[in-house]
Design a protein around this motif. Structure first.
Motif, PDB file in Angstrom:
ATOM      1  N   ALA A  12      -1.831  -3.626  -0.063  1.00 34.84           N
ATOM      2  CA  ALA A  12      -2.981  -3.195   0.728  1.00 34.84           C
ATOM      3  C   ALA A  12      -2.646  -2.998   2.202  1.00 34.84           C
ATOM      4  O   ALA A  12      -3.288  -2.180   2.874  1.00 34.84           O
ATOM      5  CB  ALA A  12      -4.126  -4.196   0.571  1.00 34.84           C
ATOM      6  N   LYS A  13      -1.663  -3.721   2.716  1.00 32.43           N
ATOM      7  CA  LYS A  13      -1.328  -3.550   4.134  1.00 32.43           C
ATOM      8  C   LYS A  13      -0.870  -2.134   4.439  1.00 32.43           C
ATOM      9  O   LYS A  13      -1.037  -1.642   5.567  1.00 32.43           O
ATOM     10  CB  LYS A  13      -0.281  -4.589   4.555  1.00 32.43           C
ATOM     11  N   ASN A  14      -0.310  -1.441   3.461  1.00 27.85           N
ATOM     12  CA  ASN A  14       0.121  -0.063   3.683  1.00 27.85           C
ATOM     13  C   ASN A  14      -1.065   0.868   3.916  1.00 27.85           C
ATOM     14  O   ASN A  14      -0.967   1.841   4.664  1.00 27.85           O
ATOM     15  CB  ASN A  14       0.948   0.427   2.496  1.00 27.85           C
ATOM     16  N   VAL A  15      -2.179   0.571   3.263  1.00 22.79           N
ATOM     17  CA  VAL A  15      -3.391   1.366   3.457  1.00 22.79           C
ATOM     18  C   VAL A  15      -3.911   1.186   4.879  1.00 22.79           C
ATOM     19  O   VAL A  15      -4.226   2.160   5.576  1.00 22.79           O
ATOM     20  CB  VAL A  15      -4.471   0.961   2.431  1.00 22.79           C
ATOM     21  N   ILE A  16      -3.976  -0.064   5.330  1.00 24.89           N
ATOM     22  CA  ILE A  16      -4.451  -0.337   6.684  1.00 24.89           C
ATOM     23  C   ILE A  16      -3.522   0.309   7.705  1.00 24.89           C
ATOM     24  O   ILE A  16      -3.968   0.816   8.741  1.00 24.89           O
ATOM     25  CB  ILE A  16      -4.532  -1.864   6.927  1.00 24.89           C
ATOM     26  N   ALA A  17      -2.226   0.329   7.422  1.00 28.99           N
ATOM     27  CA  ALA A  17      -1.257   0.886   8.362  1.00 28.99           C
ATOM     28  C   ALA A  17      -1.436   2.389   8.551  1.00 28.99           C
ATOM     29  O   ALA A  17      -1.182   2.918   9.641  1.00 28.99           O
ATOM     30  CB  ALA A  17       0.161   0.581   7.899  1.00 28.99           C
ATOM     31  N   VAL A  18      -1.857   3.094   7.504  1.00 39.46           N
ATOM     32  CA  VAL A  18      -2.131   4.527   7.656  1.00 39.46           C
ATOM     33  C   VAL A  18      -3.276   4.736   8.643  1.00 39.46           C
ATOM     34  O   VAL A  18      -3.192   5.577   9.554  1.00 39.46           O
ATOM     35  CB  VAL A  18      -2.460   5.173   6.295  1.00 39.46           C
ATOM     36  N   LEU A  35      -9.981  -8.366  -1.305  1.00 41.07           N
ATOM     37  CA  LEU A  35      -9.374  -7.781  -2.499  1.00 41.07           C
ATOM     38  C   LEU A  35      -8.522  -8.812  -3.236  1.00 41.07           C
ATOM     39  O   LEU A  35      -8.567  -8.921  -4.468  1.00 41.07           O
ATOM     40  CB  LEU A  35      -8.526  -6.575  -2.096  1.00 41.07           C
ATOM     41  N   GLY A  36      -7.758  -9.576  -2.485  1.00 36.19           N
ATOM     42  CA  GLY A  36      -6.874 -10.566  -3.089  1.00 36.19           C
ATOM     43  C   GLY A  36      -7.622 -11.613  -3.882  1.00 36.19           C
ATOM     44  O   GLY A  36      -7.271 -11.900  -5.043  1.00 36.19           O
ATOM     45  N   PHE A  37      -8.658 -12.184  -3.318  1.00 37.72           N
ATOM     46  CA  PHE A  37      -9.423 -13.219  -4.025  1.00 37.72           C
ATOM     47  C   PHE A  37     -10.165 -12.637  -5.223  1.00 37.72           C
ATOM     48  O   PHE A  37     -10.330 -13.305  -6.253  1.00 37.72           O
ATOM     49  CB  PHE A  37     -10.389 -13.917  -3.077  1.00 37.72           C
TER      50      PHE A  37
END
Length: 349
Positions: A197-203, A237-239
């Motif tokens: 998910a961090k890749n989505v935020i990075a975009v 999302l993780g939980f």
């Protein structure tokens, strides 16, 4: 005494880690799809296609034969992009040391994999393809670890997550080479979600970064605002998917990896976000499905594009409120512009 290691995937991250392990006296064989890439690694000790400008360990060997790279190895690390993970792992099934469970297998791949039942996590996908002896025995490795810095020995932190404590420790010990500090985790789901998910935020962060160069509305405060909101969505999302440890999201697997992916000049997802604004790269694609189908035309692979589509599917099924991830989906599907979205999300977070 050095270990025998096979790394499946000669992209930037797989190549950098292979070189770092080889420099410490491990016998490392790297599998490359492209024969030219393999030849260059063997003859010139460089990988100009995926890791240009960084000399590799002279003892590192490359091959285009997946069975040769993985066969008889104590450790096998899969570094294939998520789009090609299933086809890559399927090749490992025929390797005798994988068939009988002798190889300790780990994954470096970030993202989700499509299936008839919806998006699957990386280890879930691999377990379905590998012999049953690997169920709950695979190891997932992540952390703030840009390949360019690993290749030069700069300090890097990694997490080896597994439901099998012994395998987590085995990989942790393998990875503790010069420049790398490795830790164990039992939160396999949480670490995988952070990495994807961090890749989505990075975009989105990259788009904001580009807009801040010409807009008086966006600055450092907005960047940190977005980073914090993104971390909240990753945790939500993780939980929802079964993460077990809150500290996963506040440690190097969570906030650490998110921060470096958003801010580093090496980040492909950040680069793509900037290209959305500065180069108008979406103009040649009809929507997100077309973009994913022709993603090779970009010249680099921003995993956040693929992850964004799958996170949207998961959020819809579980009724999760993820305004940043949802907004990027709508941007990539050409339903809204990046500038309009970023102003909207500021009031929604």
């Amino acid at each position: 005494m050095g270990k025998t290691v096979g790394i499946i995937g000669a992209g930037a991250w797989g190549t950098a880690l292979a070189s770092a392990l080889a420099r410490e006296g491990n016998d490392v064989v790297l599998w490359a799809r492209n024969e030219r890439v393999a030849d260059e690694i063997n003859r010139g000790h460089t990988n100009s296609r995926y890791l240009p400008g960084f000399p590799l360990a002279e003892s590192l060997r490359a091959t285009t034969d997946c069975a040769e790279a993985a066969g008889g190895k104590e450790f096998v690390l899969v570094a294939s992009p998520s789009l090609y993970l299933a086809s890559t792992v399927a090749q490992l099934r025929a390797v005798p040391s994988v068939q009988d469970g002798r190889a300790c297998i780990g994954a470096l791949t970030k993202g989700f994999v499509d299936s008839p039942d919806g998006p699957k996590l990386i280890l879930e996908t691999m377990e379905a393809l590998l012999p049953r002896c690997y169920e709950k025995n695979l190891v997932y490795i992540a952390g703030p670890s840009h390949a360019e810095e690993v290749a030069t020995g700069k300090l890097t932190g990694l997490v080896a997550a597994s439901e099998n404590p012994k395998n987590s420790i085995r990989f942790r010990e393998l990875l503790c080479v010069k420049g790398i500090m490795a830790y164990s985790s039992f939160d396999v789901v949480g670490v995988q979600i952070c990495a994807a998910a961090k890749n989505v935020i990075a975009v989105v962060f990259g788009s904001l970064d580009a807009l801040s160069e010409t807009s008086a509305f966006f600055g450092d405060n907005a960047a940190s605002f977005l980073l914090a909101g993104g971390l909240n969505e990753i945790q939500t999302l993780g939980f929802a998917l079964g993460a077990t440890h809150p500290e996963t999201f506040t440690s190097i697997a969570g906030v650490g990896d998110l921060d470096v992916t958003c801010r580093s000049k090496y980040g492909r997802n950040r680069r793509f976000g900037r290209d959305l604004i500065l180069r108008g790269v979406l103009s040649r694609f009809s929507g997100i499905d077309d973009l994913i189908a022709r993603i090779g035309e970009l010249g680099y692979l921003p995993e956040g594009v693929v992850a964004c589509k799958f996170i949207r599917q998961i959020a819809d099924r579980r009724r999760l409120r993820l305004p940043i991830c949802d907004g990027l989906y709508r941007i990539l599907n050409k339903e809204i512009t990046p500038g309009d979205f970023l102003q909207q999300v500021a009031s929604a977070l």
